[in-house]
Scaffold this active site. Sequence first.
Site, mmCIF file in Angstrom:
data_model
loop_
_atom_site.group_PDB
_atom_site.id
_atom_site.type_symbol
_atom_site.label_atom_id
_atom_site.label_comp_id
_atom_site.label_asym_id
_atom_site.label_seq_id
_atom_site.Cartn_x
_atom_site.Cartn_y
_atom_site.Cartn_z
ATOM 1 N N HIS A 156 -4.360 0.488 9.162
ATOM 2 C CA HIS A 156 -3.492 0.329 7.987
ATOM 3 C C HIS A 156 -4.316 0.395 6.703
ATOM 4 C CE1 HIS A 156 0.481 -1.377 6.431
ATOM 5 N NE2 HIS A 156 -0.270 -1.173 5.350
ATOM 6 N N GLU B 56 7.144 -8.785 3.273
ATOM 7 C CA GLU B 56 6.182 -9.042 2.198
ATOM 8 C C GLU B 56 6.856 -9.656 0.976
ATOM 9 O OE1 GLU B 56 2.855 -5.584 2.819
ATOM 10 O OE2 GLU B 56 4.703 -5.009 1.826
ATOM 11 N N GLY C 72 6.780 -0.575 -0.804
ATOM 12 C CA GLY C 72 7.205 -0.760 -2.181
ATOM 13 C C GLY C 72 8.043 -2.009 -2.373
ATOM 14 N N ASP D 231 -3.940 5.927 -1.310
ATOM 15 C CA ASP D 231 -3.762 5.893 -2.756
ATOM 16 C C ASP D 231 -4.063 4.524 -3.357
ATOM 17 O OD1 ASP D 231 -1.575 5.052 -1.315
ATOM 18 O OD2 ASP D 231 -0.128 6.349 -2.303
ATOM 19 N N HIS E 87 -4.299 2.247 2.904
ATOM 20 C CA HIS E 87 -3.557 3.028 1.922
ATOM 21 C C HIS E 87 -4.511 3.942 1.172
ATOM 22 C CE1 HIS E 87 0.509 1.049 1.827
ATOM 23 N NE2 HIS E 87 -0.184 0.174 2.544
ATOM 24 N N HIS F 282 6.865 -1.478 6.155
ATOM 25 C CA HIS F 282 6.414 -2.712 5.530
ATOM 26 C C HIS F 282 7.629 -3.637 5.412
ATOM 27 C CE1 HIS F 282 3.109 -0.122 4.303
ATOM 28 N NE2 HIS F 282 2.437 -1.169 3.852
#
Length: 206
Positions: free
Chosen positions: A11, A199, A169, A15, A13, A196
């Site tokens: 996992h 969160e 997001g 970016d 990211h 996701h």
Amino acid sequence: MDPHLPFIDLHRHLDGNMRLTTILDLARRHSIRLPADTPEGLRPHVQVMEKVPDLLTFLTKFEWMIAVLADAAACRRIARENVEDAKAEGIDYLELRFSPYFMAMSHQLDMAKVVEAVVEGVAEGSRATGVKVKLIGILSRTFGAAACQRELEALLTHREHLVALDLAGDEKNHPAELVVEHFKRGRDAGWAITVHAGEAGGAPSV
């Protein structure tokens, strides 16, 4: 840790994982003003240095990173460097996820070209280092279902180079129910699904 077992990262990211020196270099190349002009000065603006109150505050750390993605070459570079950095960390297998909408937004890049650049950069890095890499496309629900649809279309242009579709997001204000049809298309494309959840939206979101 058993040194004979492979070291993996499932996992990461793409970016949100950029060298400080690369952010500064890309900013100079493209005349982009940053809040600092040294690695240590920039660090608190792009890294979580202390506890943050919520998910959206955490995500603001990504903003200066995507601000310097001014062209496809920059996207290809950070993709390649992600793999090189994984090698330097001793990682043998890496799953990289990225949002083409998020990467394209600061400079209105063509999302399909962003996906192409990421695929090329990862391939370059993998050939050079021997690190095995799988790519996961993200739909950024922060920007709404219509934006996710455009993002999905861009990801599908290189469907054979991706293994899964992810959702990330603003979970609290944009529930997963808004993109059910998007993920059905991802399944139809042969991708695995990862999301996701929990969160920001709590147990019901999971």
